[in-house]
Every structure is written in C-alpha cells, then in structure tokens.
Scaffold this active site. Sequence first.
Site, PDB file in Angstrom:
ATOM      1  N   SER A  49       0.933  -1.096  -0.159  1.00  0.00           N
ATOM      2  CA  SER A  49      -0.209  -0.054  -0.008  1.00  0.00           C
ATOM      3  C   SER A  49       0.863   1.284   0.059  1.00  0.00           C
ATOM      4  O   SER A  49       2.171   1.014  -0.021  1.00  0.00           O
ATOM      5  CB  SER A  49      -0.977   0.089   1.217  1.00  0.00           C
ATOM      6  OG  SER A  49       0.002   0.421   2.242  1.00  0.00           O
ATOM      7  N   LYS A  50       0.259   2.453   0.033  1.00  0.00           N
ATOM      8  CA  LYS A  50       1.019   3.620  -0.072  1.00  0.00           C
ATOM      9  C   LYS A  50       2.053   3.722   1.036  1.00  0.00           C
ATOM     10  O   LYS A  50       3.177   4.342   0.802  1.00  0.00           O
ATOM     11  CB  LYS A  50       0.051   4.973   0.165  1.00  0.00           C
ATOM     12  CG  LYS A  50      -0.728   5.170  -1.163  1.00  0.00           C
ATOM     13  CD  LYS A  50      -1.064   6.525  -1.203  1.00  0.00           C
ATOM     14  CE  LYS A  50      -1.888   6.768  -2.406  1.00  0.00           C
ATOM     15  NZ  LYS A  50      -3.430   6.907  -2.216  1.00  0.00           N
TER      16      LYS A  50
END
Length: 501
Positions: free
Chosen positions: A251-252
Amino acid sequence: MPVRLRFAPSPTGHLHLGNVRTALYNWLYARNKGGVFVLRIEDTDAERSQRRYENQLLNDLRWLGLDWDEGPDVNGPHGPYRQSDRSSLYRHFAERLLAEGKAYRCFCPPALLEEDRRQQMAAGQQPHYLGRCRDLSPGTVSRRLQAGEASTVRLRVRKGDVGFEDEVFGPISVDCSTIGDFILLRSDGSAQYNFAVVVDDTQMRISHVVRGEGHISNTHRQILIYESLGLDPPHFAHLSTILGKDGSKLSKRHGATSLDAFRSQGYLPQALLNYLALLGWSGLEEGKEIFQPAELVQAFSFQRVNRSPATFDLDKLNWINRSHLKLLEPDRLAQLIHPYLREAGWLPSHLDQATGEWLAQLAGAILKYLDRLDQSAEQCRVIFDFVPGRDLQQQEVAQILAEEGAWEVIGNLGKELAASGELQLEDYKQAIQAVKKTSGKKGKHLFHPIRVALTGRASGLELDKLVPILEAGKGLDLPVSVLGVRERVRAVLETKETGNR
Ligand code: GLU
C-alpha cells in the site's frame, strides 16, 4: 472455445502495481494463446468513478504496451465496453431470473437489514440475508410494487456447497448457507457488481477470468449466478496478493505504488512488465531474469504461477530497470532523459541535431550510474551546474585542495592547457602526463585535484569520458552554457585568487 480474456478495472483511482500485474497476466495469456484481450470499464460505482481516471487508465495501459482488441475506445462485437452503458442488459437478465423464480424481489428496508447484520455479527456469524422476502406470494409482490415500495432483486441461493477449480489455487468451495441470498439489482435498478460481471463475462464470451485473490469470495457468488442462468462458468485464475517487505498488503505506506509514480521516476515499461511477470511466476528459464515482453508472452502459462503471496522488492525492480536501460540505444536513452534535463532548466524543449547527438554521448556516459531515468539530472549536474565559488567550499573538495601540492597540480594543468585551439582528449592526456612530471605527483594526489579543477566535485563521472563531453558541449546553444575544460580550470584558479585576496 476461443480464448478471450478481459481486464476489468474500475475507474476510481490510479492504476497501481497490483492491477498492472493482473492486466499483464491476462494480456500474456491472451497473446500466448493467440486469443483476444478485452478492456472493460467497470464504472457501476457512479459516485467514485471518473472519466479522467478512465482516460488515465487507457494511457497507462498504452504506455505499458498492453494493447487490447476490444474496449471502450475501439469497440468490438460485444460492446458497449463500459458498464454504465450496459444497464438495460443487466435488467433484462434480472427479469429473466425473476420470471423463472430464480431471483425474487426483496422489500426489506435498509435499517432492518442493518439490524439483522448487527445481530449476526454480535453472535459471531458471517452476516448474510435471512430470507425474509424469499417466500412472498406473487400477489403480495405485485401489490407492494404497485404501491411504489422500493425493492431490490436477490438471487435465490441454493443449499449445499459451491466450488470451482482455480487454475492457481486448485479446488476452492464454500457452503452456500454462509452466502445467503445476495442482491443482483439495487433498489435504483442498477446492477450489483457480481451480477454485472457475470452478465458481461457471458455476453463478452470470456473464457478465462484472471484477477486478484481478493475476488475469490465473489467468484463463488458469480458461479451461483452462472448456474441460475444455466450457463457454464469460465475458467478462473486468482493471483496472490502483493505484499510489502514487512508482510502486509502493498500500500502507500510502502512508498509509491501507482503506476504513474513509477513512470515519473523513470522506470521503463518493459522493466516493470518484466519485474511484475517474475513476481509470482516461476515458469521462466532458470538463471535468466531479463525478458522482453515478447519472450514473456512466449513462455507464459498458469502452471507455474505461485499461490504464495509475492513480496515486492524495490531493489530487484531497480536492478531489472537498470538492466533494461543498458539494452537501450544511446539515441533512445537520450530521448528518455531529455525531459528530466529540460525540467532542470538545462536543455531546451526542442533539440537540434548537434545537441541530440551530444545528449546521446552524455547519456552513454552516465548510463552505468542510473537505476532510474529521474537520476539522470543529478548525474548530469556536474555538466550544467559548475560554480567554483560554491563547489570548492564543499568539505570533501576543500580537503582535497588543502593537501600539499594540490593547487600546484591545478596551476600546472592550467599552464599545460593554455595553448589555444580545439582540445582533444589526446591533448588533455598529454597535459596530465606533463603535470605529472612537473609536479612530481601521481595517483590520487594527481587525479583528485584534477577532478576538482574539472568538476568542482570530489567524485563522479570518469574524467576521460567527461572531457570530450565538456568540449563538445561548450559550442552548443543551450539555456545554460556548458564550460569547456580550459575554462573550468581557469575559473577554479581565479576562484583561488579571489579567495586569497
Ligand atoms: N472491477 C474489478 C476490480 O477492479 C474487477 C474484478 C474482476 O476482474 O472481475 O477489482
């Protein structure tokens, strides 16, 4: 049955690495089998879907070279290829299931469903619809419809297990009682995701559905819909989730994950495809890791796609990108680094022929220092951003200059280079030999001061590569003029004098 695959992104955001891998595996299999690759836009979530995301998606796929045969922009025999343009089709199939008694109208208000759900969760059960409207009489249904009561359409889910043979995970089944009668059409008449996908996959004659493992629970529902429609489901292959190095879903938090970010950092499309193909697939020649897209197409099969989660490894991606950069012709590399140097304000937007050739020479010289194209500006800084008054004060540089005899080396170099005329690499080399004699210095005591005189830096490009680039660069018409070798040495000596005054 002809091989037809689809990539079905939702235009609700930027394409990220997980989607790109899904698109890639679909494309690889379609191309490997000489089949058809369809692009379908799943924009049933009207609130979150945006046309700009769709446009960006198409551009991203084009940039990657994942070309499609049917899709929203090219159309094809099974269109339209945007779900928002297909609502009448979904309604048509829902009507059919209703007429056959395989689906039914549900009038339960959202608050009641929410309450059921809350109680099931509290009792530790998997929430599912309790079937309150399953057995309403036809008379009751039409009366309530006529009275204008809002209703959804639910599938009448059978008892027993529902399963399928996944191409990657093998057989997977669940007990239908954990699923419950689920919604096909919402109360506003729009199709729920699983229903739209099944209608589309059948109508588009999809033979293989390849998507992330997060969709496995949807697949069970979709198979129940196929059964109700009396249709054979396609083959399914689910791809394991991509994890970050810490073992959690990528994810980010793990840094850039959108394709856009990777592109602007200067990863090559062929390198990203190469890396993502290897991420979760071990069917390739042993020992070989660098593949062009055509080689990937040739080798692809689902047999060696791994079930275990794949861990994203940025170092490996960098290595693969570097390897693909090295395979590029200097001209191509020059085109690719041009935007970064233009951005830095060092090159014009349009390059004349001489500048283009010079840039190819420069690109060749910095190539071995690059993992990504966006590092090219830093590597080229020495060419365009040479300011002795600033550079000589850097600690490492000042240390070199403080060594005994360093300034003498630079002074002698200045004298040796003083003769006018075009400076060839040979002249430079002879000048170094002469300085070596007159100063009695060698090794780093000779070359460190020379490097400082030419670059204002303590380390960097090989000087033999740099000299011809500086000399060829100084005649070019650029926003920031490039100083030649003599001019640089002179400027450094002047800095010393000014500094001493
Ligand atoms: N629109 C879905 C997604 O983006 C596609 C799922 C599928 O391939 O069926 O996850």
